[in-house]
Design a protein around this motif. Sequence first.
Motif, PDB file in Angstrom:
ATOM      1  N   ALA A   3       0.806  -1.501   0.106  1.00  0.00           N
ATOM      2  CA  ALA A   3      -0.257  -0.080  -0.186  1.00  0.00           C
ATOM      3  C   ALA A   3       0.772   1.143   0.208  1.00  0.00           C
ATOM      4  O   ALA A   3       0.299   2.473  -0.996  1.00  0.00           O
ATOM      5  N   GLN A   6       2.255   2.045  -3.327  1.00  0.00           N
ATOM      6  CA  GLN A   6       0.601   2.537  -4.397  1.00  0.00           C
ATOM      7  C   GLN A   6       0.435   3.918  -3.843  1.00  0.00           C
ATOM      8  O   GLN A   6       0.287   4.336  -5.029  1.00  0.00           O
ATOM      9  N   LEU A   7       0.800   4.208  -3.044  1.00  0.00           N
ATOM     10  CA  LEU A   7       0.205   5.461  -2.610  1.00  0.00           C
ATOM     11  C   LEU A   7       1.519   6.823  -3.362  1.00  0.00           C
ATOM     12  O   LEU A   7       0.935   7.485  -3.778  1.00  0.00           O
ATOM     13  N   ASP A   9       3.407   5.974  -6.146  1.00  0.00           N
ATOM     14  CA  ASP A   9       3.056   6.012  -7.477  1.00  0.00           C
ATOM     15  C   ASP A   9       1.862   6.347  -7.912  1.00  0.00           C
ATOM     16  O   ASP A   9       0.961   6.897  -8.784  1.00  0.00           O
ATOM     17  N   ALA A  10       0.317   6.608  -7.095  1.00  0.00           N
ATOM     18  CA  ALA A  10      -0.655   6.574  -7.339  1.00  0.00           C
ATOM     19  C   ALA A  10      -0.879   8.201  -7.908  1.00  0.00           C
ATOM     20  O   ALA A  10      -0.253   9.305  -7.305  1.00  0.00           O
ATOM     21  N   VAL A  13      -5.351   9.649  -4.185  1.00  0.00           N
ATOM     22  CA  VAL A  13      -5.671   7.832  -2.381  1.00  0.00           C
ATOM     23  C   VAL A  13      -6.624   8.199  -1.948  1.00  0.00           C
ATOM     24  O   VAL A  13      -6.444   9.852  -1.668  1.00  0.00           O
ATOM     25  N   LYS A  48      -4.020  11.246  -0.490  1.00  0.00           N
ATOM     26  CA  LYS A  48      -3.310  11.860  -1.570  1.00  0.00           C
ATOM     27  C   LYS A  48      -3.910  12.522  -2.973  1.00  0.00           C
ATOM     28  O   LYS A  48      -5.052  12.517  -3.061  1.00  0.00           O
ATOM     29  N   PHE A  79      -6.633   4.043  -4.875  1.00  0.00           N
ATOM     30  CA  PHE A  79      -5.237   4.401  -5.295  1.00  0.00           C
ATOM     31  C   PHE A  79      -5.401   4.340  -7.193  1.00  0.00           C
ATOM     32  O   PHE A  79      -5.197   3.362  -7.764  1.00  0.00           O
ATOM     33  N   LYS A  81      -4.672   6.881 -10.449  1.00  0.00           N
ATOM     34  CA  LYS A  81      -4.100   7.723 -11.866  1.00  0.00           C
ATOM     35  C   LYS A  81      -4.543   7.974 -12.678  1.00  0.00           C
ATOM     36  O   LYS A  81      -5.968   7.761 -12.892  1.00  0.00           O
ATOM     37  N   ALA A  90      -9.405   3.897 -11.862  1.00  0.00           N
ATOM     38  CA  ALA A  90      -8.553   2.888 -10.834  1.00  0.00           C
ATOM     39  C   ALA A  90      -9.151   1.500 -12.002  1.00  0.00           C
ATOM     40  O   ALA A  90      -9.820   1.756 -12.588  1.00  0.00           O
ATOM     41  N   SER A  94      -5.686  -1.328  -7.730  1.00  0.00           N
ATOM     42  CA  SER A  94      -5.663  -0.532  -6.893  1.00  0.00           C
ATOM     43  C   SER A  94      -6.636  -0.066  -6.133  1.00  0.00           C
ATOM     44  O   SER A  94      -7.060   1.291  -5.863  1.00  0.00           O
TER      45      SER A  94
END
Length: 104
Positions: A3, A6-7, A9-10, A13, A48, A79, A81, A90, A94
């Motif tokens: 996680a 992922q945080l 890269d996103a 969030v 985020k 998460f 993008k 998502a 994700s």
Amino acid sequence: MTAERQLADADYVIRARSMGTGLVCNGEILHEGDGMWMTRFNVVKTLKGPERTETFIHHDEAPEVCGVRFTSGEDVLIFAKNDARGYPRANACSIRPSKDAPTE
């Protein structure tokens, strides 16, 4: 993937509760069917990205493209993008149960 990774890269969030899903046309949810989907979420907490109380997440539902189906009332950690138009997107990889949120 953790996680925490992922945080990092996103783009966006959130912990959120699903409020309904439908087909997307000109940014509006129309009805259930095949194609690009959008789910409306009540945001419980932003980890985020922009602070919002409500948001829409774009996604596919077909399993062959890592699609995901949301159940109304389901609490999840997303998460997302941003896609080419800036909309949060998502997929099944994700999304996590909201209890899996990274520590702050």
